[in-house]
Design an enzyme around this catalytic site. Structure first.
Site: not given
Length: 348
Positions: A168-170, A172, A273
């Site tokens: 997961l993105d930082k 998120t 996104r």
């Protein structure tokens, strides 16, 4: 060994981790520094810069790294801290205390409070908070989820990437699955490739998208901004498919926002996104793909990995886990006038 021959360089992580059992403390035995190297400067080095002389005498380390050590005080000349750009006169006694580079510390365990939703002999399901980087990389060599996992379960050193199979993105938040064995990791990776892992997200976007639809847009690196991803028709673009459904509409400072349920068929970097932005509905708080003048409303992208479903790699039973919205996201919905109860309307 001559006085100018450096000691063997230890690696910051065992080259062979196959013999590290659960509970083994081997990963904690690496200190920040390697044994100091003592060198006597030769007369023929007179007039040569110290960092250049040292890089020749200690070829295991680059000149730029030695310069960093000089600046940080890890090099002394006749007992006094060395100065940058100083030259050698000859006959000085130089002591270098090598430091393990940040990237070499990347796979060391660190104590961390992990929100573990489920754990058994094959896997761990983590509820990742926003702000936590999943895997070490440039700029984030420590303090990552991987470091925390190695502390929680040292035997994960035996599994590639400490069992991490997706990211997961930082900024998120939400659910991730981590394999505890190589067999489980192999099975989960195959499920991801076969698109049988069900990942459902909640996203708050600017504007009012249609009630439902799908975005079938291949993705690749942005042609001009290499930090970004983009919908692309390039030959190297990878297929990406997102299903979305509008759950509710609200407003922030008089601007319409919509709570969206997004279900991924693929897992490309920044997929939700990029896909939502490609329709003109950037995520609230998205500094990379959103509108800068709207950033004060939320300090991160409003995106939560809310539900995760997969076939258990041992039993084969289909399992589903859910995670409640974190407090900051829940408060954002309140500000937008959206009933948080609609966030529970996810697919079974």
């Amino acid at each position: 060994m001559s006085r100018n021959t450096p000691p063997p360089v230890e690696k910051a992580f065992p080259a062979d981790t196959a013999d590290i059992d659960e509970g083994d403390e081997a990963l904690d035995e690496f200190s920040d520094a390697i044994a100091p190297v003592t060198l006597k400067m030769a007369d023929d080095a007179c007039g040569v810069r110290l960092d250049k002389v040292l890089s020749g005498l200690i070829p295991a380390y680059s000149r730029s790294r030695i310069q960093q050590w000089i600046e940080a005080g890890y090099v002394t000349v006749d007992g006094a801290p060395a100065k940058t750009k100083m030259t050698v006169l000859g006959d000085e006694l130089v002591v270098v205390t090598p430091q393990i580079a940040p990237e070499e510390k990347a796979f060391q365990p660190e104590a961390m409070d992990l929100d573990i939703v489920h754990e058994d002999k094959a896997l761990i399901v983590i509820n990742k908070p926003a702000g936590l980087v999943v895997h070490p990389a440039a700029g984030n060599w420590t303090g990552t989820l991987l470091n925390g996992l190695l502390h929680h379960l040292p035997s994960l050193a035996n599994v590639p990437r400490a069992g991490i199979v997706h990211r997961l993105d930082k900024d998120t938040s939400g659910l991730m699955v981590v394999a505890k064995t190589l067999a489980a990791q192999t099975d989960l990776v195959r499920q991801l490739q076969a698109r049988t892992v069900k990942r459902q997200y909640l996203a708050l976007v600017w504007g009012t998208p249609q009630l439902s639809g799908q975005i079938d847009g291949a993705m690749a690196r942005h042609p001009r901004d290499r930090i970004k991803m983009a919908v692309s028709e390039s030959m190297i673009a990878k297929p990406a498919l997102t299903h979305y459904r509008r759950l509710a509409v609200g407003a922030l400072d008089g601007r319409a926002v919509s709570l969206m349920h997004c279900r991924l068929e693929t897992g490309r970097t920044h997929q939700i996104r990029v896909h939502m932005q490609s329709l003109g509905f950037a995520l609230v708080g998205d500094a990379l793909y959103g509108k800068p003048h709207l950033m004060p409303f939320f300090p991160r992208q409003a995106l939560q990995a809310a539900r995760l479903g997969l076939n258990h790699p041992v039993s084969g039973k289909y399992c589903v886990w859910s995670a409640a919205l974190p407090p900051d996201f829940a408060e954002l919905l309140v500000r937008a006038g959206i009933d948080q109860a609609v966030s529970d309307a996810l697919d079974e």
